[in-house]
Design a protein around this motif. Sequence first.
Motif, PDB file in Angstrom:
ATOM      1  N   GLN A  47      -8.443   1.101  -9.674  1.00 16.84           N
ATOM      2  CA  GLN A  47      -7.597   1.682  -8.671  1.00 16.84           C
ATOM      3  C   GLN A  47      -7.095   3.159  -9.446  1.00 16.84           C
ATOM      4  O   GLN A  47      -6.749   4.062  -8.759  1.00 16.84           O
ATOM      5  CB  GLN A  47      -6.030   0.900  -8.502  1.00 16.84           C
ATOM      6  CG  GLN A  47      -5.101   0.714  -9.671  1.00 16.84           C
ATOM      7  CD  GLN A  47      -3.791   0.363  -9.072  1.00 16.84           C
ATOM      8  OE1 GLN A  47      -3.297   0.702  -7.865  1.00 16.84           O
ATOM      9  NE2 GLN A  47      -3.107  -0.323  -9.794  1.00 16.84           N
ATOM     10  N   TYR A  51      -6.050   8.690  -2.342  1.00 15.13           N
ATOM     11  CA  TYR A  51      -6.124   8.412  -0.788  1.00 15.13           C
ATOM     12  C   TYR A  51      -5.378   9.071  -0.010  1.00 15.13           C
ATOM     13  O   TYR A  51      -5.762   9.698   1.093  1.00 15.13           O
ATOM     14  CB  TYR A  51      -6.002   6.720  -0.815  1.00 15.13           C
ATOM     15  CG  TYR A  51      -6.175   6.283   0.675  1.00 15.13           C
ATOM     16  CD1 TYR A  51      -7.438   6.158   1.085  1.00 15.13           C
ATOM     17  CD2 TYR A  51      -5.054   5.582   1.218  1.00 15.13           C
ATOM     18  CE1 TYR A  51      -7.665   5.601   2.180  1.00 15.13           C
ATOM     19  CE2 TYR A  51      -5.319   5.008   2.648  1.00 15.13           C
ATOM     20  CZ  TYR A  51      -6.600   5.149   2.922  1.00 15.13           C
ATOM     21  OH  TYR A  51      -6.825   4.578   4.147  1.00 15.13           O
ATOM     22  N   SER A  54       0.935  -1.249  -0.019  1.00 17.73           N
ATOM     23  CA  SER A  54      -0.074  -0.124   0.046  1.00 17.73           C
ATOM     24  C   SER A  54       0.859   1.359   0.202  1.00 17.73           C
ATOM     25  O   SER A  54       0.260   2.395  -0.001  1.00 17.73           O
ATOM     26  CB  SER A  54      -1.037   0.032   1.304  1.00 17.73           C
ATOM     27  OG  SER A  54      -1.822  -0.876   1.262  1.00 17.73           O
ATOM     28  N   PRO A 100       1.213   1.203  -5.340  1.00 17.50           N
ATOM     29  CA  PRO A 100      -0.078   1.819  -5.557  1.00 17.50           C
ATOM     30  C   PRO A 100       0.344   2.810  -7.137  1.00 17.50           C
ATOM     31  O   PRO A 100       1.205   3.156  -7.518  1.00 17.50           O
ATOM     32  CB  PRO A 100       0.196   3.186  -4.561  1.00 17.50           C
ATOM     33  CG  PRO A 100       0.702   2.559  -3.550  1.00 17.50           C
ATOM     34  CD  PRO A 100       1.741   1.617  -4.091  1.00 17.50           C
ATOM     35  N   ARG A 153      -2.388   3.745  -1.200  1.00 20.15           N
ATOM     36  CA  ARG A 153      -3.573   3.414  -1.739  1.00 20.15           C
ATOM     37  C   ARG A 153      -4.339   2.391  -0.642  1.00 20.15           C
ATOM     38  O   ARG A 153      -3.803   2.012   0.400  1.00 20.15           O
ATOM     39  CB  ARG A 153      -3.348   2.578  -2.864  1.00 20.15           C
ATOM     40  CG  ARG A 153      -2.869   1.065  -2.736  1.00 20.15           C
ATOM     41  CD  ARG A 153      -2.702   0.313  -4.053  1.00 20.15           C
ATOM     42  NE  ARG A 153      -2.082  -0.868  -3.966  1.00 20.15           N
ATOM     43  CZ  ARG A 153      -1.506  -1.660  -4.998  1.00 20.15           C
ATOM     44  NH1 ARG A 153      -1.472  -1.143  -6.328  1.00 20.15           N
ATOM     45  NH2 ARG A 153      -1.007  -2.470  -4.950  1.00 20.15           N
TER      46      ARG A 153
END
Length: 354
Positions: free
Chosen positions: A188, A194, A150, A170, A199
């Motif tokens: 995505q 985000y 992430s 990400p 992410r």
Amino acid sequence: MKMRLLLFLFAISFIGCENSEQEQNKVENIVLISIDGLRWQEVFKGADSLFTEDKHFWANTEAERRQKLMPFFWNTIAQKGQLYGNRDLGNKANVKNKYWFSYPGRSEALCGYYDPKVNLNEYPNNPNENVLEFIDENESYKGKVVTFASWEALGRVLNRDRNGMLVNLPGEDVQEGSEAQNLLNELQHLIPEYHHDCRPDELTYMMAKAYIQDKHPKVVYLDFGDTDIFAHDGEYGKYLDATNRTDKMISDLWESLQNDPFYKDKTALLVYTDHGRGIDDYGWKHHGDAIPGSDEVWLAALGPGIPNLGEVARDGQIYQDQIAQTAANILGFTFEADHPVGNSIEGVFVTKKD
């Protein structure tokens, strides 16, 4: 008569050892999961009344609170595996690095080595060999070691430029994937931004799950970050929600693995954090060498050949740099690199391949 009894006991002992070794030799796959900055306090005590009045994860006792927050940990791992790091029971887990934040913590865990030069989250490609690329060099694992993260820094932590492993970050698509994988690739790029260089963990997980179901890698590293993001934002309720969702994703993954003949009863799981957090009203939000408690971590283990110790209640000390060798040993290898490597954790049953 005594001689017959001794021979019988010896035979039983031998059979028990042989069965244990056979069970360990079944371990062909491993999943490592890092949960960024999740405190040992929440893992072992549940929601902290100092920081929240939210009753969603509240109960009268610590045992009830932790079970509500992380049911998979306490209904499955604690019943069939091992949990290290409850300092209230004298069982300690710490990082060895002196920085107490993300890049150094992940590097220590994956390389089995505290390198004092690795001292920034912005640090460039890691010069130290990690256990994932070590395993990937083995013929039976080549191209079957993958990472889904992430946080974009994992490309540098694992130095994918050097080893060429799949480290999905990400914003990056998975190439030549299934229909589900292709849809997640599209998703995505459609969701709002985000967090800088990150992410949502749920998207990272679903992309990894689609890949696992389609390609059946033998070693998977998942790197989750939401707990750290919400803690830094001072959102304790969201931090708890992220912890609970992560537990659900790990539960879903374990169920999926156990329903797949490729992985069933042949896959081990190691779950840990890269650093701790502070313990007071200011410190819990952040971490680093100036905030006491930030070096305190934890570890969970589950799978064939891993003894059912549950919540380890004895006095003891483990360190972050032991995770890499433990992972290698579970698969039957000894991780060797051009830098020191911490010993595997005593208590995790391991054997070595020839």
